[in-house]
Design a protein around this motif. Structure first.
Motif, short mmCIF file in Angstrom:
data_model
loop_
_atom_site.label_atom_id
_atom_site.label_comp_id
_atom_site.label_asym_id
_atom_site.label_seq_id
_atom_site.Cartn_x
_atom_site.Cartn_y
_atom_site.Cartn_z
N GLY A 194 0.82 -1.21 0.00
CA GLY A 194 0.00 0.00 0.00
C GLY A 194 0.85 1.26 0.00
N MET A 195 0.48 2.23 -0.86
CA MET A 195 1.27 3.45 -0.99
C MET A 195 1.05 4.45 0.13
N ASP A 196 -0.15 4.44 0.70
CA ASP A 196 -0.46 5.53 1.63
C ASP A 196 -1.64 5.16 2.53
N ARG A 197 -1.63 5.70 3.73
CA ARG A 197 -2.74 5.60 4.68
C ARG A 197 -3.16 4.15 4.95
N ASN A 229 -2.78 6.37 13.84
CA ASN A 229 -1.68 6.51 12.89
C ASN A 229 -1.98 5.76 11.59
N LYS A 230 -1.44 6.27 10.51
CA LYS A 230 -1.48 5.59 9.21
C LYS A 230 -0.04 5.48 8.72
N ALA A 231 0.20 4.53 7.83
CA ALA A 231 1.57 4.32 7.36
C ALA A 231 1.57 3.90 5.91
N ARG A 232 2.73 3.61 5.42
CA ARG A 232 2.92 3.10 4.06
C ARG A 232 3.39 1.66 4.18
N GLY A 233 2.96 0.80 3.26
CA GLY A 233 3.42 -0.57 3.26
C GLY A 233 4.94 -0.64 3.22
N LEU A 234 5.53 -1.65 3.85
CA LEU A 234 6.98 -1.68 3.99
C LEU A 234 7.69 -1.80 2.65
N PHE A 235 7.17 -2.62 1.75
CA PHE A 235 7.78 -2.72 0.42
C PHE A 235 7.58 -1.42 -0.36
N ALA A 236 6.39 -0.86 -0.31
CA ALA A 236 6.11 0.39 -1.01
C ALA A 236 7.02 1.51 -0.52
#
Length: 318
Positions: A112-115, A128-135
């Motif tokens: 996932g790129m965002d949120r 909190n929201k984050a970005r996928g680790l691979f992305a």
């Protein structure tokens, strides 16, 4: 545009049964692009050592506000963070040299790129929201690469912008690979004049100064600064007013060469585009036809009115 574009992609989007539940997320939109895209599939979860099927995973808060961990949803003791980060760092390094763009699976703790949702250690959702680790690694290690989530590509504006960026980035890599020169950079920039203008006239001026190189910088540095600003400028779709301004500049090349009926037709079409009565594709075709009629190679080469494969239906809804 006959050579296929090389596109990295989350493997599940190609219909491969590789997800945690043994299924896939086959995308009809992705299938539609097969005529122009040559896919390079990557599943970071399987690539980093996870099995198929496998327990569901999610992002969890770490020991600091900035840290997130990749863990099994029902057993936080099983932590995949280190292996995912190691794999992602290795796999994404210099990926922009291998592919022209990348399509990610959205809402994924890896892609996932965002949120992307983050959970507290106790199991409840965090604010909190984050970005996928691979992305995250993909974007950090390949800052020039056009990247988008599959779900967002169903939006006509985002889809057009992504494909335009992919073509431009591929052309840039071809330019760099063929003994680049000052004259070559000037020609590359010339073809993008109205495309960049539609996004940002100020960026167009900055890029023009880079091309003229008044400070006599080493050309390797000029190339680096030019492509960084270019890709950042076109990262977000151009606004309608910006596109209209650029189209009006293109029309300016012909306003003294057309008769009164043709002038009236073109001005009305530009006004109708502004008001949302006609799509962008009609205006682009009219200007392209005008450039062909008057044998204006400068305008015909402009990225802003370049004709993409018809089956993509680009600009139809814009």
């Amino acid at each position: 545009m006959s050579e296929k574009l090389k596109i990295g992609i989350s493997t599940c989007l190609l219909g491969v049964n590789i997800r945690y539940d043994g299924g896939h997320k086959n995308s009809r939109l992705v299938n539609k692009f097969e005529k122009i895209f040559d896919y390079h599939p990557i599943c970071p979860e399987v690539g980093s050592g996870m099995s198929t099927p496998r327990p569901a995973i999610h992002l969890m808060e770490g020991d600091s506000p900035e840290e997130v961990r990749l863990v099994e949803s029902k057993n936080h003791e099983v932590d995949y963070t280190d292996q995912m980060q190691a794999y992602s760092e290795r796999e994404t390094k210099a990926l922009q040299d291998l592919v022209d763009g990348y399509i990610l699976m959205g809402k994924s703790p890896s892609c996932g790129m965002d949120r992307i949702k983050v959970y507290k250690k106790a199991g409840q959702p965090s604010a909190n929201k984050a970005r996928g680790l691979f992305a995250e690694k993909l974007l950090v290690n390949n800052p020039l690469l056009p990247v988008e989530e599959e779900g967002r590509l169903h939006d006509a504006v985002l889809r057009e912008n992504f494909i335009a960026r992919v073509y431009i980035f591929r052309e840039w890599k071809q330019f760099i690979a063929q003994e680049p020169s000052v004259a070559g950079l000037q020609l590359f920039h010339q073809k993008l004049k109205y495309k960049v203008m539609s996004h940002s006239p100020s960026a167009l001026n900055q890029l023009g100064r880079m091309v003229s190189n008044p400070d006599k910088k080493a050309m390797d540095q000029v190339y680096k600064e030019y492509i960084a600003l270019l890709m950042e400028t076109i990262k977000q779709p151009a606004k309608k007013n910006g596109i209209l301004n650029a189209l009006q500049h293109v029309y300016g090349y012909f306003k003294n060469k057309v008769d009164e009926d043709e002038k009236k037709y073109l001005l009305e079409m530009l006004e109708d585009y502004k008001e949302g009565f006609v799509p962008l594709i009609m205006v682009r075709r009219a200007l392209s036809h005008l450039a062909e009629k008057h044998e204006n190679e400068y305008i015909l080469q402009q990225n802003l009115i370049k004709r993409y494969p018809k089956h993509l239906n680009l600009y139809r809804d814009l």
